[in-house]
Design a protein around this motif. Sequence first.
Motif, short mmCIF file in Angstrom:
data_model
loop_
_atom_site.label_atom_id
_atom_site.label_comp_id
_atom_site.label_asym_id
_atom_site.label_seq_id
_atom_site.Cartn_x
_atom_site.Cartn_y
_atom_site.Cartn_z
N ALA A 280 -19.48 -10.68 10.51
CA ALA A 280 -18.05 -10.53 10.74
C ALA A 280 -17.57 -9.08 10.63
CB ALA A 280 -17.26 -11.42 9.77
N ASP A 281 -17.38 -8.58 9.41
CA ASP A 281 -16.72 -7.31 9.21
C ASP A 281 -17.72 -6.22 8.83
OD1 ASP A 281 -14.47 -5.72 9.21
OD2 ASP A 281 -13.85 -6.24 7.19
N ILE A 282 -17.28 -4.95 8.95
CA ILE A 282 -18.16 -3.82 8.66
C ILE A 282 -17.34 -2.65 8.14
CG2 ILE A 282 -18.00 -2.92 11.04
CD1 ILE A 282 -21.01 -2.17 10.79
N HIS A 283 -17.82 -2.00 7.07
CA HIS A 283 -17.14 -0.84 6.50
C HIS A 283 -18.15 0.13 5.91
CE1 HIS A 283 -13.12 -2.46 7.00
NE2 HIS A 283 -13.54 -3.61 6.49
N ILE A 284 -17.73 1.39 5.84
CA ILE A 284 -18.52 2.45 5.20
C ILE A 284 -17.76 2.94 3.99
CG2 ILE A 284 -19.44 4.80 5.52
CD1 ILE A 284 -19.85 4.09 8.47
N ASP A 285 -18.47 3.24 2.90
CA ASP A 285 -17.79 3.72 1.70
C ASP A 285 -17.23 5.12 1.93
OD1 ASP A 285 -19.67 5.65 -0.48
OD2 ASP A 285 -20.42 5.10 1.49
N PRO A 286 -16.27 5.55 1.11
CA PRO A 286 -15.59 6.84 1.36
C PRO A 286 -16.53 8.04 1.41
CG PRO A 286 -14.35 5.56 -0.23
CD PRO A 286 -15.64 4.83 -0.01
N SER A 287 -17.67 7.98 0.72
CA SER A 287 -18.60 9.11 0.72
C SER A 287 -19.45 9.17 1.98
CB SER A 287 -19.52 9.03 -0.51
OG SER A 287 -20.48 7.98 -0.34
N ARG A 326 -14.97 -13.32 5.58
CA ARG A 326 -14.46 -12.72 6.81
C ARG A 326 -14.39 -11.21 6.59
NH1 ARG A 326 -12.48 -16.25 11.06
NH2 ARG A 326 -11.67 -14.31 11.92
N ASN A 327 -13.20 -10.70 6.53
CA ASN A 327 -13.06 -9.27 6.28
C ASN A 327 -13.22 -8.97 4.79
OD1 ASN A 327 -12.33 -9.53 8.93
ND2 ASN A 327 -10.74 -7.98 8.82
N PHE A 328 -13.48 -7.72 4.51
CA PHE A 328 -13.55 -7.26 3.13
C PHE A 328 -13.02 -5.84 3.08
CE2 PHE A 328 -17.53 -6.17 5.15
CZ PHE A 328 -17.86 -4.91 4.67
N LEU A 329 -12.71 -5.38 1.89
CA LEU A 329 -12.11 -4.07 1.70
C LEU A 329 -12.89 -3.29 0.65
CD1 LEU A 329 -9.66 -1.99 1.78
CD2 LEU A 329 -8.66 -3.37 -0.06
N ILE A 330 -13.25 -2.05 0.99
CA ILE A 330 -13.74 -1.10 0.00
C ILE A 330 -12.55 -0.22 -0.36
CG2 ILE A 330 -15.39 0.75 -0.51
CD1 ILE A 330 -17.15 -0.35 1.74
N ASP A 331 -12.17 -0.18 -1.62
CA ASP A 331 -10.95 0.55 -1.96
C ASP A 331 -11.13 2.04 -1.66
OD1 ASP A 331 -10.51 2.32 -4.65
OD2 ASP A 331 -12.30 1.07 -4.85
N PRO A 332 -10.04 2.75 -1.42
CA PRO A 332 -10.13 4.15 -0.97
C PRO A 332 -10.89 5.08 -1.91
CG PRO A 332 -7.93 3.31 -0.60
CD PRO A 332 -8.65 2.28 -1.40
N LYS A 333 -11.00 4.72 -3.18
CA LYS A 333 -11.76 5.54 -4.13
C LYS A 333 -13.22 5.12 -4.22
CE LYS A 333 -7.70 6.69 -6.91
NZ LYS A 333 -7.08 6.66 -8.27
N GLY A 334 -13.56 3.99 -3.60
CA GLY A 334 -14.95 3.54 -3.55
C GLY A 334 -15.44 2.81 -4.78
N VAL A 374 -7.95 -8.40 4.30
CA VAL A 374 -7.38 -7.82 3.08
C VAL A 374 -7.35 -6.31 3.23
CG1 VAL A 374 -9.66 -7.96 1.96
CG2 VAL A 374 -7.61 -7.61 0.56
N ILE A 375 -6.17 -5.71 3.01
CA ILE A 375 -5.99 -4.26 3.14
C ILE A 375 -5.21 -3.74 1.94
CG2 ILE A 375 -6.13 -4.28 5.66
CD1 ILE A 375 -3.12 -4.05 5.77
N MET A 376 -5.27 -2.44 1.72
CA MET A 376 -4.59 -1.81 0.60
C MET A 376 -3.67 -0.72 1.12
SD MET A 376 -6.30 0.00 -2.79
CE MET A 376 -6.80 -1.56 -3.54
N ALA A 377 -2.47 -0.64 0.54
CA ALA A 377 -1.53 0.38 0.93
C ALA A 377 -2.03 1.76 0.50
CB ALA A 377 -0.17 0.11 0.29
N ARG A 378 -1.74 2.76 1.31
CA ARG A 378 -2.14 4.13 0.99
C ARG A 378 -1.31 4.64 -0.17
NH1 ARG A 378 -1.95 3.34 6.41
NH2 ARG A 378 -3.82 3.82 7.62
N GLN A 379 -1.95 5.40 -1.04
CA GLN A 379 -1.24 5.94 -2.21
C GLN A 379 -0.76 7.35 -1.93
OE1 GLN A 379 -0.65 3.98 -5.13
NE2 GLN A 379 -1.19 2.55 -3.49
#
Length: 379
Positions: A280-287, A326-334, A374-379
């Motif tokens: 389903a979903d795909i993401h790369i960590d912030p680093s 389904r989707n997943f979220l890596i938080d912006p700080k990793g 699932v998404i997170m608002a930008r800080q």
Amino acid sequence: MIRHLLCLAGLLASTGSVLMAQSGSREIMYVGTYSVRSSEGIYVFSFDRQTGTMQPVQSVSNTKSPSFLALHPSGQFLYSVNEAADAGPTGAVSSYQVDRATGKLTYVNSQSSLGKGPCHISIDQTGKTAFVSNYGGGSLAVLPIKADGTLGAPTDSVQNAGTGPDPKRQEKAHVHSATIAPDNRFVYVADLGTDKLHIFAPDLKAGTVKPAQTPFVTVKPGSGPRHFTFHPNGRYAYLVEEMISSVAVFSRDAKTGALTLIQDGIPTLPQGFSGNNTSADIHIDPSGKFLYQSNRGANTLAIFSIGADGKLTKVADQPVEGKTPRNFLIDPKGDFVFVANQDTDNITIFRRDRQTGKMTYTGQSVSVPAPVCVIMARQ
């Protein structure tokens, strides 16, 4: 359990939601759902980074399966696709205003997506244009975003055509996502039905798109392109091949937007798994060191390390503590990973080791009916 969550949401709203948003350790999250099992629509949570817990803030009524969400770059607006089959002759897209103090949403307006089954939405970096993928209709729609966050009527659309080798799932075009390049100059449109990744150059002022110099790239027949993501350096990109549970790796020419396939059909399933699965979903960590892909059936996240050449090496398979991620979220700080498990009606929370890329279940889970995004608002 949902009634209990909503009661808590009301308590939060009346006793200190502004204080919640001002607290440095708490962040706002949004969850899109399918309109089944008493789902109310879009759910708003606060996340406490210190304790690793989510608390309910609001539920927003939308009975048309607001499955996939996207935030405006300003953080002032949120957009959802309305995927339900009964949404009308075509699907729709909705806009919501965000209360920056509390994270709460207020409905603004809706527009047609010009196609059946809209399943994905992305917003360009200027915040002026939305790109909507119609899975059932096999098309891409372009919608302008006005200064007040409202959606304008579509200004352009592209109807894909073609088939793939699977007669049941690839009987026609099925546009599954449209992903904007880091430089905001190209849009990459994954078509599950034709095993193609189309490349468009958008005119953001006119609200139109045209094929790029290299208009598409083809992947393994029957693989079913789904979601797409870029490495933080912009030189590499990665595609979910849904139907064969694999990932494809590309190098990217930043000048022309062209993609060159450098790895294809990389397996994402745990060794020895023999059941039915779709990725389903795909993401790369912030680093930019690790890539993650969700597997529905194996109920895992596949974890890969990313080499200096962009190529992938399998690291681990992480059970998601739920069914049908389904989707997943890596938080912006990793530090955290949040997994939306559609068929167990929960979001599970993991801590992530920045050095190894591996994940540890925190034991924390929140109940949400049929969560999809699932998404997170930008800080």
